[in-house]
Design a protein around this motif. Structure first.
Motif, short mmCIF file in Angstrom:
data_model
loop_
_atom_site.label_atom_id
_atom_site.label_comp_id
_atom_site.label_asym_id
_atom_site.label_seq_id
_atom_site.Cartn_x
_atom_site.Cartn_y
_atom_site.Cartn_z
N MET A 1 22.10 -22.90 29.95
CA MET A 1 23.40 -23.19 29.32
C MET A 1 23.39 -22.73 27.87
N THR A 2 24.44 -22.01 27.46
CA THR A 2 24.48 -21.54 26.07
C THR A 2 25.60 -22.25 25.32
N LEU A 3 25.52 -22.18 24.00
CA LEU A 3 26.58 -22.79 23.19
C LEU A 3 27.91 -22.09 23.45
N GLU A 4 27.81 -20.80 23.74
CA GLU A 4 29.04 -20.04 24.03
C GLU A 4 29.75 -20.60 25.28
N ILE A 6 29.57 -23.65 26.39
CA ILE A 6 30.16 -24.96 26.06
C ILE A 6 31.46 -24.76 25.28
N HIS A 7 31.43 -23.81 24.35
CA HIS A 7 32.62 -23.48 23.56
C HIS A 7 33.79 -23.15 24.50
N ASP A 8 33.52 -22.29 25.47
CA ASP A 8 34.59 -21.84 26.38
C ASP A 8 35.07 -22.98 27.29
N LEU A 9 34.13 -23.79 27.75
CA LEU A 9 34.51 -24.90 28.64
C LEU A 9 35.42 -25.89 27.91
N VAL A 10 35.11 -26.16 26.62
CA VAL A 10 35.97 -27.08 25.86
C VAL A 10 37.33 -26.44 25.60
N CYS A 11 37.31 -25.19 25.15
CA CYS A 11 38.59 -24.47 24.89
C CYS A 11 39.49 -24.50 26.12
N ASN A 12 38.88 -24.34 27.28
CA ASN A 12 39.67 -24.26 28.51
C ASN A 12 39.85 -25.62 29.19
N GLY A 13 39.45 -26.68 28.50
CA GLY A 13 39.71 -28.03 29.00
C GLY A 13 39.04 -28.35 30.32
N LYS A 14 37.83 -27.89 30.49
CA LYS A 14 37.11 -28.13 31.76
C LYS A 14 36.42 -29.51 31.67
N THR A 15 37.22 -30.56 31.78
CA THR A 15 36.70 -31.92 31.58
C THR A 15 35.56 -32.27 32.53
N PRO A 19 30.55 -32.44 30.56
CA PRO A 19 29.39 -33.35 30.43
C PRO A 19 28.09 -32.74 30.98
N GLY A 20 28.17 -32.10 32.15
CA GLY A 20 26.98 -31.49 32.74
C GLY A 20 26.46 -30.37 31.86
N ALA A 21 27.38 -29.58 31.30
CA ALA A 21 26.97 -28.46 30.45
C ALA A 21 26.25 -28.97 29.21
N VAL A 22 26.77 -30.07 28.64
CA VAL A 22 26.14 -30.63 27.44
C VAL A 22 24.75 -31.17 27.78
N ASP A 27 18.85 -30.51 27.65
CA ASP A 27 17.59 -30.30 28.39
C ASP A 27 16.94 -28.98 27.99
N ASP A 28 17.78 -27.99 27.67
CA ASP A 28 17.25 -26.68 27.26
C ASP A 28 16.71 -26.69 25.83
N GLY A 29 16.85 -27.85 25.17
CA GLY A 29 16.30 -27.97 23.82
C GLY A 29 17.27 -27.59 22.71
N ILE A 30 18.54 -27.42 23.06
CA ILE A 30 19.53 -27.12 22.00
C ILE A 30 19.82 -28.42 21.24
N ALA A 31 19.86 -28.34 19.90
CA ALA A 31 20.03 -29.53 19.07
C ALA A 31 21.41 -30.14 19.27
N ALA A 32 21.45 -31.48 19.34
CA ALA A 32 22.73 -32.19 19.54
C ALA A 32 23.75 -31.80 18.46
N ALA A 33 23.28 -31.67 17.21
CA ALA A 33 24.21 -31.33 16.12
C ALA A 33 24.83 -29.96 16.34
#
Ligand code: B1M
Length: 209
Positions: A1-4, A6-15, A19-22, A27-33
């Motif tokens: 999963m990449t930040l990109e 997540i960006h697109d999922l939020v923009c497109n309202g994929k409710t 949560p799974g993407a986050v 899990d992939d070690g991307i910082a919460a911030a």
């Protein structure tokens, strides 16, 4: 999963997918911030699209819901526990204003800084800010958000009403929200203004030190 992603999922309202993407990104070690900042940036894109009439209120709403779901997953990863040791803070979005994502992020960071937050929600009438303090006279800060230029007068009136209370000297008043500036905060008689949630938490600590 990449930040990109997540960006697109939020923009497109994929409710349902956010949560799974986050979780996956964590899990992939991307910082919460970094995940949080990505979602905030996505909301800016949503706002720009709305301004250009490329999307309308329902799409904006669904993107907001998607972000909220993502923030729920992030919350335990951003908080350091110890809630309450710094004292109480009352928070709300002023009358006429229904935006709460920014307020909720500020609450999350303020709780992380050790405050117990009494969340009055959105569209909070002036009297409710006052009565909430009177019910909790040990409150150290009252925080008010305004996210619309059209609710800046409500913020001004709320702070003016708080400033007239006999207990005003015992509490600090902090304001924020996208259209608010330090200059406006000074003009309406607030004690503090900050631009974002992280600096709000830092400022809250300074105010009660
Ligand atoms: Co609204 N909306 N919206 N909206 N909406 C904006 C704010 C807007 C800029 C979009 C645009 O036109 N580009 C525009 C305002 C323009 C203006 O003020 N002149 C706008 C409009 C026009 C409207 C409606 C009038 C649309 C309509 O109905 N025609 C309507 C008004 C409803 C109302 O409130 N009465 C409306 C409705 C909505 C939704 C309900 C659909 C939804 C809100 C859902 C929700 O919050 N539950 C929504 C959304 C999602 C947005 C955008 C896209 C995103 C807002 C957001 O969550 N930002 C927004 C465009 C944008 O902001 N780019 C927009 C992310 C959030 C993290 O940032 O809220 O700024 P922010 O919070 C920050 C800081 O401001 C600061 O820290 C936060 C975190 O870092 N902060 C504080 C906030 N409070 C603080 C308090 C502090 C300190 C710092 O101390 C106490």
């Amino acid at each position: 999963m990449t930040l990109e992603n997540i960006h697109d999922l939020v923009c497109n309202g994929k409710t349902r997918l956010v949560p799974g993407a986050v979780s996956e990104a964590l899990d992939d070690g991307i910082a919460a911030a970094d995940i949080l900042n990505t979602m905030i940036a996505a909301m800016s894109v949503v706002g720009e699209r709305f301004s250009k009439n490329e999307i309308f209120v329902p799409e904006m709403l669904v993107a907001a819901k998607a972000m909220k779901k993502g923030v729920d997953v992030l919350k335990p990863h951003l908080s350091d526990g110890g809630v309450g040791r710094m004292g109480k803070m009352i928070m709300g979005t002023v009358a006429g204003d229904l935006h709460d994502i920014g307020k909720n992020l500020v609450i999350m960071m303020i709780e992380s800084a050790g405050f117990e937050v009494i969340d009055l929600g959105v569209d909070v009438p002036i009297d409710r800010f006052i009565s909430a303090y009177e019910e909790n006279p040990d409150t150290r800060i009252i925080g008010c958000s305004a996210l619309l230029t059209t609710t800046m007068p409500a913020l001004e009136q709320t702070v003016a009403a708080i400033n007239q209370q006999p207990w005003r000297g015992k509490v600090k008043v902090m304001v924020g929200g996208a259209p608010i500036t330090q200059e406006f905060a000074d003009k309406i008689g607030a004690d503090a203004y900050t631009e974002d949630a992280a600096s709000a938490a830092q400022k809250a600590k300074e105010l009660v030190a």
